[in-house]
Enzyme design. Structure first.
Site, short mmCIF file in Angstrom:
data_model
loop_
_atom_site.label_atom_id
_atom_site.label_comp_id
_atom_site.label_asym_id
_atom_site.label_seq_id
_atom_site.Cartn_x
_atom_site.Cartn_y
_atom_site.Cartn_z
N GLU A 154 -14.80 86.15 18.85
CA GLU A 154 -13.80 87.20 18.94
C GLU A 154 -14.56 88.52 18.79
O GLU A 154 -15.24 88.73 17.79
CB GLU A 154 -12.74 87.06 17.86
CG GLU A 154 -11.58 88.03 18.08
CD GLU A 154 -10.47 87.86 17.06
OE1 GLU A 154 -9.37 87.45 17.46
OE2 GLU A 154 -10.72 88.13 15.87
N ASP A 193 -8.00 97.58 11.12
CA ASP A 193 -9.27 97.33 10.48
C ASP A 193 -9.40 98.04 9.14
O ASP A 193 -9.07 99.22 9.01
CB ASP A 193 -10.42 97.75 11.39
CG ASP A 193 -10.50 96.90 12.64
OD1 ASP A 193 -10.17 95.71 12.53
OD2 ASP A 193 -10.89 97.41 13.70
#
Length: 269
Positions: free
Chosen positions: A49, A60
């Site tokens: 990924e 994130d």
């Protein structure tokens, strides 16, 4: 069958789960990033990924934000990322490759051009982190046109209608978020209802389920599989290894190899 479909069929036959590492491409630079990916694959990664560096990544945490900044500070762009993917695909024709990125990157210059480049370089699946499944049709149609599988996140608070829509639209794999919040190897708690979510996804005939967010130890991989997931994704823990070994590529690759090997071993019953 797609590469992801083939992977999960092969793992099921061996009674294994999938271990899928996440890294940001071109972190800390192009050549070192490619060596990192070679090391991930050599030590047991079942699929990749990959993230493209972006200035404002929504999901994130600080570790992956720093990885984005390192790549951007090095001058690496979407073009460099696609160049890297083509290089990975040339060396590893069978490894499934999924992208995890923000919608802004898909629209530059257009969705059609983006998914065409994905197909040309060897991407198998794309997860657009900031596109909810309710707004997905536009993206899934553009992806399907170029043979790219669309992946969606199943959040811990998903209701039955959302679960059924995710199961209908997701191809390749389903990204099950362990908990609310942003990515982090520090916060390793998971939602209490994961077993119910997994059961509901399976009843709805979802694509194989990969659990992500906070996966940093082999015990957590085993726990994900015990809950009924088909594998686990680890990102922040891997990017932390990169971050703390920026001064030594040899040490970085050695530490990374050990981590991936242990995590992959945990997928084997």
């Amino acid at each position: 069958m797609s590469r992801f479909d083939t992977l999960f069929a092969n793992l099921k036959a061996k009674n294994e789960g999938a271990f899928v590492p996440f890294v940001t491409l071109c972190d800390p630079d192009f050549d070192r990033s490619f060596e990192i990916i070679e090391t991930l694959i050599a030590n047991g990664a079942d699929a990749l990924e990959l993230g493209f560096p972006f200035s404002d990544p929504l999901l994130d945490g600080s570790v992956i934000q720093a990885a984005n900044k390192r790549a951007l500070d090095g001058g690496y762009s979407t073009d460099a990322c696609f160049e890297m993917i083509a290089k990975i695909r040339s060396k590893y024709p069978e490894i499934p490759i999924g992208l995890l990125l923000c919608a802004n990157l898909v629209f530059v210059p257009t969705q059609d051009v983006f998914f065409k480049r994905c197909a040309e370089t060897g991407v198998d699946a794309v997860l657009i982190a900031d596109v909810p499944v309710l707004a997905a049709e536009e993206f899934t149609q553009a992806a399907k046109k170029h043979g790219i599988q669309s992946v969606f996140i199943c959040p811990p608070n998903a209701d039955q209608a959302t679960i059924e829509r995710i199961a209908r639209l997701t191809e390749g794999y389903t990204y099950l978020v362990s908990r609310a919040g942003v990515t982090s190897a520090e916060n390793q708690a998971h939602a209490k209802n994961l077993d119910n979510l997994i059961e509901s996804l399976k009843r709805s005939n979802s694509a194989p389920i990969l659990q992500g967010f906070g996966i940093a130890k082999p015990e957590q991989v085993k726990e994900a599989l015990a809950l009924g997931c088909d594998g686990a994704i680890s990102g922040s823990a891997i990017v932390k290894i990169i971050e703390r070994n920026l001064d030594s590529q040899t040490q970085l690759l050695s530490e990374l190899a050990k981590f991936v090997s242990v995590m992959k071993t945990a997928t084997k019953s």
